[in-house]
Design a protein around this motif. Structure first.
Motif, PDB file in Angstrom:
ATOM      1  N   PRO A 100      -1.268   7.033 -45.817  1.00 29.50           N
ATOM      2  CA  PRO A 100      -1.110   8.374 -45.266  1.00 29.50           C
ATOM      3  C   PRO A 100      -2.438   9.113 -45.217  1.00 29.50           C
ATOM      4  O   PRO A 100      -3.212   9.090 -46.171  1.00 29.50           O
ATOM      5  CB  PRO A 100      -0.135   9.040 -46.242  1.00 29.50           C
ATOM      6  CG  PRO A 100       0.656   7.900 -46.798  1.00 29.50           C
ATOM      7  CD  PRO A 100      -0.319   6.768 -46.915  1.00 29.50           C
ATOM      8  N   VAL A 104      -0.986  14.180 -43.825  1.00 28.12           N
ATOM      9  CA  VAL A 104       0.365  13.662 -44.058  1.00 28.12           C
ATOM     10  C   VAL A 104       0.600  13.543 -45.559  1.00 28.12           C
ATOM     11  O   VAL A 104      -0.179  12.914 -46.271  1.00 28.12           O
ATOM     12  CB  VAL A 104       0.559  12.288 -43.398  1.00 28.12           C
ATOM     13  CG1 VAL A 104       1.898  11.686 -43.794  1.00 28.12           C
ATOM     14  CG2 VAL A 104       0.458  12.418 -41.883  1.00 28.12           C
ATOM     15  N   GLU A 105       1.681  14.169 -46.035  1.00 30.41           N
ATOM     16  CA  GLU A 105       2.021  14.123 -47.448  1.00 30.41           C
ATOM     17  C   GLU A 105       3.393  13.475 -47.616  1.00 30.41           C
ATOM     18  O   GLU A 105       4.400  14.006 -47.143  1.00 30.41           O
ATOM     19  CB  GLU A 105       2.022  15.526 -48.056  1.00 30.41           C
ATOM     20  CG  GLU A 105       0.636  16.189 -48.056  1.00 30.41           C
ATOM     21  CD  GLU A 105       0.640  17.536 -48.743  1.00 30.41           C
ATOM     22  OE1 GLU A 105       1.698  17.911 -49.302  1.00 30.41           O
ATOM     23  OE2 GLU A 105      -0.411  18.208 -48.727  1.00 30.41           O
ATOM     24  N   SER A 141       4.801  16.204 -37.925  1.00 27.65           N
ATOM     25  CA  SER A 141       3.900  15.352 -38.696  1.00 27.65           C
ATOM     26  C   SER A 141       4.038  13.925 -38.188  1.00 27.65           C
ATOM     27  O   SER A 141       5.151  13.420 -38.025  1.00 27.65           O
ATOM     28  CB  SER A 141       4.269  15.418 -40.185  1.00 27.65           C
ATOM     29  OG  SER A 141       3.476  14.524 -40.944  1.00 27.65           O
ATOM     30  N   GLY A 169       0.048   8.504 -38.501  1.00 25.52           N
ATOM     31  CA  GLY A 169      -0.063   9.170 -39.792  1.00 25.52           C
ATOM     32  C   GLY A 169      -0.651   8.265 -40.847  1.00 25.52           C
ATOM     33  O   GLY A 169      -0.964   8.718 -41.959  1.00 25.52           O
ATOM     34  N   SER A 221       6.989  10.828 -34.814  1.00 26.72           N
ATOM     35  CA  SER A 221       6.718  11.988 -35.669  1.00 26.72           C
ATOM     36  C   SER A 221       8.009  12.483 -36.300  1.00 26.72           C
ATOM     37  O   SER A 221       9.113  12.072 -35.933  1.00 26.72           O
ATOM     38  CB  SER A 221       6.052  13.121 -34.862  1.00 26.72           C
ATOM     39  OG  SER A 221       6.949  13.632 -33.899  1.00 26.72           O
ATOM     40  N   ARG A 225       9.412  15.909 -44.401  1.00 33.12           N
ATOM     41  CA  ARG A 225       9.823  14.918 -45.395  1.00 33.12           C
ATOM     42  C   ARG A 225      10.251  15.649 -46.664  1.00 33.12           C
ATOM     43  O   ARG A 225       9.642  16.653 -47.050  1.00 33.12           O
ATOM     44  CB  ARG A 225       8.661  13.984 -45.732  1.00 33.12           C
ATOM     45  CG  ARG A 225       8.083  13.224 -44.555  1.00 33.12           C
ATOM     46  CD  ARG A 225       6.775  12.513 -44.937  1.00 33.12           C
ATOM     47  NE  ARG A 225       6.234  11.720 -43.829  1.00 33.12           N
ATOM     48  CZ  ARG A 225       5.444  12.212 -42.877  1.00 33.12           C
ATOM     49  NH1 ARG A 225       5.092  13.495 -42.900  1.00 33.12           N
ATOM     50  NH2 ARG A 225       4.999  11.413 -41.914  1.00 33.12           N
TER      51      ARG A 225
END
Length: 229
Positions: A100, A104-105, A141, A169, A221, A225
């Motif tokens: 990631p 992006v987490e 994302s 990502g 995308s 999350r």
């Protein structure tokens, strides 16, 4: 008429590909049937319990296993299209090193959910370099590679001829701190070159260049999350 020139953000009122996902309980059973829980080193009941806590009858979210538990190289062979198993291209031996990046987490939990998964058809013929900031403007994302594979495992129709997607990502950071120019993608093999004729029509995990455009690749995308139920 909206401007669809590559590099110009165009907020979509509806996703370009609306996922008709199975219920979460069914998604958990699908992963168990494929042996994903064994690859992740977790009991099957852990998957079932997570799906139940999150709302077992929900069909608006995608269930994913953290890539640290099951990497892309272990998931790709589980893909299937007309009896042809998925594979990773031979020149991507470092596929699991794509992590990631770009803000992006991923939740720091073995299992998590993704909402609003979309294939990004509206961005076909855009380069990753052009698409990434446009997704951010839309509040979306980009998917990482394992998330894209999870999506196709649950909804094979997400992968269509001439309508496939990148998962930008996930990037590979080089020792000097810069990013590798390759970006992961999932599409359908034509059985040419080193793929081999026997792999024609098989799901394929490969890569594209950061600055290149492809008319048949959108950008996967999500709207978010979460690890919470």
């Amino acid at each position: 008429m909206p401007d669809t020139t590559p590099g110009t953000a165009t907020a979509a009122t509806t996703p370009s590909h609306v996922a008709a996902l199975p219920a979460l309980a069914a998604q958990a059973e699908r992963l168990i049937a494929l042996g994903v829980h064994e690859r992740a080193g977790m009991p099957a009941d852990e998957l079932r319990a997570f799906a139940e806590r999150a709302g077992g009858d929900r069909s608006d979210v995608l269930l994913a296993v953290h890539p640290d538990r099951v990497p892309a190289s272990a998931l790709a062979p589980l893909l299937d299209r007309d009896g042809k198993p998925g594979f990773v291209v031979v020149d991507m031996t470092d596929v699991d090193a794509f992590a990631p990046a770009g803000g992006v987490e991923v939740p720091d939990e073995p299992l998590y959910l993704l909402a609003g998964v979309d294939r990004g058809d509206r961005m076909a013929n855009w380069s990753p370099e052009e698409a990434l900031p446009a997704l951010a403007e839309e509040g979306r994302s980009p998917l990482i590679l394992t998330e894209g594979i999870h999506w196709v495992l649950q909804q094979p129709a997400a992968l269509e001829r001439n309508l496939c997607f990148m998962t930008v990502g996930a990037r590979l950071r080089k020792p000097n701190g810069t990013f590798d120019a390759r970006t992961p993608a999932i599409w359908i093999s034509n059985g040419t070159g080193r793929d081999g004729r026997e792999r024609r029509d098989a799901p394929k995990v490969g890569w594209c260049w950061w600055g290149n455009r492809h008319t048949w690749l959108g950008f996967g995308s999500t709207t978010g999350r979460t690890s919470a139920a």
